[in-house]
Design an enzyme around this catalytic site. Structure first.
Site, PDB file in Angstrom:
ATOM      1  N   GLY A 276       7.967   2.166   4.581  1.00 40.34           N
ATOM      2  CA  GLY A 276       7.817   2.911   3.625  1.00 40.34           C
ATOM      3  C   GLY A 276       9.005   2.647   2.648  1.00 40.34           C
ATOM      4  O   GLY A 276       9.483   1.583   2.348  1.00 40.34           O
TER       5      GLY A 276
ATOM      6  N   VAL B 105      13.863   6.799   2.318  1.00 39.93           N
ATOM      7  CA  VAL B 105      13.230   7.202   3.642  1.00 39.93           C
ATOM      8  C   VAL B 105      13.993   6.540   4.645  1.00 39.93           C
ATOM      9  O   VAL B 105      14.222   7.178   5.877  1.00 39.93           O
ATOM     10  CB  VAL B 105      12.045   7.417   3.831  1.00 39.93           C
ATOM     11  CG1 VAL B 105      11.687   8.269   5.112  1.00 39.93           C
ATOM     12  CG2 VAL B 105      11.364   8.489   2.596  1.00 39.93           C
ATOM     13  N   GLY B 106      13.906   5.147   4.662  1.00 40.70           N
ATOM     14  CA  GLY B 106      14.280   4.444   5.622  1.00 40.70           C
ATOM     15  C   GLY B 106      15.812   4.644   6.111  1.00 40.70           C
ATOM     16  O   GLY B 106      16.154   4.464   7.319  1.00 40.70           O
TER      17      GLY B 106
ATOM     18  N   GLU C 251      10.280  -1.575   7.409  1.00 48.17           N
ATOM     19  CA  GLU C 251       9.607  -2.315   6.442  1.00 48.17           C
ATOM     20  C   GLU C 251       9.542  -1.608   5.278  1.00 48.17           C
ATOM     21  O   GLU C 251       9.039  -0.681   4.863  1.00 48.17           O
ATOM     22  CB  GLU C 251       8.089  -2.457   6.856  1.00 48.17           C
ATOM     23  CG  GLU C 251       7.969  -3.387   7.876  1.00 48.17           C
ATOM     24  CD  GLU C 251       8.489  -4.730   7.830  1.00 48.17           C
ATOM     25  OE1 GLU C 251       8.773  -5.265   6.463  1.00 48.17           O
ATOM     26  OE2 GLU C 251       9.046  -5.459   8.652  1.00 48.17           O
TER      27      GLU C 251
ATOM     28  N   CYS D 140       3.118  -2.585  -0.759  1.00 46.15           N
ATOM     29  CA  CYS D 140       4.575  -3.008  -0.716  1.00 46.15           C
ATOM     30  C   CYS D 140       4.865  -4.387  -1.135  1.00 46.15           C
ATOM     31  O   CYS D 140       6.013  -4.664  -1.850  1.00 46.15           O
ATOM     32  CB  CYS D 140       5.148  -2.577   0.769  1.00 46.15           C
ATOM     33  SG  CYS D 140       4.430  -3.350   2.034  1.00 46.15           S
TER      34      CYS D 140
END
Ligand SMILES: *[C@@H]1O[C@H](CO)[C@@H](O)[C@H](O)[C@H]1NC(C)=O
Ligand SMILES: *[C@@H]1O[C@H](CO)[C@@H](O)[C@H](O)[C@H]1NC(C)=O
Ligand SMILES: *[C@@H]1O[C@H](CO)[C@@H](O)[C@H](O)[C@H]1NC(C)=O
Length: 475
Positions: free
Chosen positions: A188, A192-193, A210, A247
């Site tokens: 994502g 948020v990572g 990722e 992505c």
């Protein structure tokens, strides 16, 4: 909260029974995963149609087939991957057995993404299974029909003790993240990572992230836009597939001034060729996943001046349609260059050559992908050695990320860790070093004990000093 904890503890118990250890069990589970993808193809196509209006062609080509290939490749190689490996020995190890044991980590949390909700989650599930781990699977709540389908199908096909699906949104994921896992895989955004990594730090849980980034395309002046490879077509395909919600999609183009006009014209005609006069009527374009993302992309379009529009710009909030759009005369510093677009807008910036492209790419966060279109290998090598990105494809798009014999992952802001093929096995495996000697030959180590003497020190020095590889030739 109780039920979350219970589920995680159940998984730990399942793992501790040793059920995942036999390679045959892993192969059987992988075959069940392939059965699921074969038998439920229609249901998957239908779910993705509802969530993203994803064309069947794309669902099969970029989700189902990719995941099936990943599982098949894992089945064909799991025996080889899980065997211990034996490094060449150093001199003091000559009488020992020295090897690396491949050990599963335990319980892995998979946090799925909504844009390729089958491919990403199933590829990661292949990683969990092939390496002998148990998994808690959290599909993205933003593609809800697919999430429900996954929750229904996984228990029908896979071992119920070892694999559990957990549905929910942010509150549920937050509760899950309070539990201790042996690894967390998240796909994502970088934002948020960071939240995931912070939560994981509480338990010292390693993460595989990722993330995305603004993946650039460079089009060199020697690119043959007319014959041979059709640069614009390849770029447009990678950009507008899944309506830009990929992505590894090209985010923006750095185009050499000499070929700029031609490239823009070709983009315009290729979009028409692919999606017709009115792309809104094309069955081959997906839709933006939800209203929030629609509004985010709408804002980007409203922020651009109309003079810069080459093609597209149409929107329909009700159906969450956004036309394949191209802007020219875009500059670094324009709002559209601030963050990953993740939608069907392609800004094109003019550059005067590869040096300016290197400067621009190096001036921003390391992207997940980089695409180079050039005939001159010298130019390609220069771009590759002076920039960094998760991966790169030369004279095409996406191909490095679709290959199961290449590690797929980001670098810097675009993520950490990689998977696909053997890299999936390695990502979820502990490489345990084993130095194994017999209960004899005490004389070989007698010199190391106190009382220490100069004589024994020089003996140790001789025995343990690396002789620049010469000792290896004894083997
Ligand atoms: C880029 O890399 C090449 C090696 O391929 C090197 O010779 C050159 O100095 C680098 N150029 C820049 C602008 O960093
Ligand atoms: C760009 O960054 C790379 C490393 O990511 C470095 O090797 C290279 O020298 C840099 N080149 C320029 C021109 O800044
Ligand atoms: C030195 O090494 C020899 C074996 O090489 C050992 O027998 C002896 O006990 C060691 N210690 C001393 C103080 O000599």
């Amino acid at each position: 909260q109780d039920s979350t904890e219970t589920k995680v503890i159940d998984q730990i118990h399942a793992f501790q029974t040793g059920i995942t250890q036999p390679i045959e069990w892993r192969i059987a589970q992988l075959n069940r995963l392939i059965d699921l993808l074969n038998e439920q193809e229609d249901a998957i196509v239908d779910a993705l149609q509802q969530d993203l209006r994803k064309p069947k062609f794309e669902t099969l080509m970029t989700e189902v087939i990719v995941a099936k290939n990943e599982a098949t490749y894992a089945i064909n190689n799991v025996h080889a991957w899980s065997k211990p490996t034996y490094p060449s020995k150093t001199f003091p190890q000559l009488m020992d057995t020295v090897y690396i044991q491949k050990q599963p980590l335990g319980v892995v949390l998979l946090i799925g993404a909504w844009n390729y909700p089958i491919q990403l989650l199933f590829n990661q599930l292949v990683a969990v299974i092939v390496s002998g781990n148990c998994g808690i699977i959290k599909p993205s709540e933003l593609s809800p029909v697919t999430a429900d389908l996954i929750a229904k199908l996984i228990p029908q096909y896979l071992d119920k003790e070892c694999f559990k699906v957990y549905l929910g949104g942010i509150p549920e994921t937050t509760l899950l993240l309070q539990q201790k896992f042996d690894k967390i895989i998240y796909t994502g955004s970088s934002m948020v990572g960071k939240i995931i990594m912070k939560a994981a730090a509480e338990h010292l849980t390693p993460v595989l992230l990722e993330l995305g980034g603004k993946s650039p395309v460079y089009v060199h002046k020697d690119s043959n836009l007319d014959l041979g490879i059709t640069v614009a077509k390849r770029v447009a395909w990678g950009k507008y597939m899944n309506l830009g919600q990929t992505c590894t999609a090209p985010d923006y183009v750095l185009c050499h001034g000499h070929v700029l006009e031609e490239f823009l014209n070709k983009l315009k005609s290729t979009i028409k060729e692919m999606y017709g006069e009115d792309p809104q009527k094309s069955p081959d374009l997906a839709r933006i996943v939800n209203a929030r993302n629609f509004q985010r992309i709408e804002k980007l379009i409203l922020g651009m001046s109309k003079e810069k529009l080459v093609v597209g710009g149409d929107m329909n909030e009700k159906t969450r349609y956004i036309a394949p759009t191209v802007y020219k005369d875009v500059h670094i510093g324009d709002p559209i260059m601030d963050s990953e677009i993740f939608g069907p807008i392609l800004p094109v910036l003019a550059v005067n050559g590869e040096d300016e492209a290197i400067e621009i790419i190096n001036g921003s966060d390391k992207p997940l992908a980089f695409y180079i279109f050039a005939k001159s290998d010298k130019v390609v090598q220069k771009l590759l050695s002076n920039t960094s990105s998760g991966g790169a494809t030369v004279n095409d798009v996406l191909m490095h990320a679709a290959a199961y014999n290449l590690p797929f992952g980001g670098v810097g802001n675009s993520g950490m860790g990689a998977y696909h093929g053997k890299y999936s096995f390695d990502a979820l495996t502990h490489e345990r070093s084993i130095s194994y000697r017999g209960q004899n030959l005490e004389s070989l180590v007698a010199a190391r004990y106190p009382p220490y003497t100069e004589k024994n020190l020089s003996m140790i020095r001789w025995m343990t000093t690396d002789k620049r590889g010469r000792m290896c030739s004894i083997l």
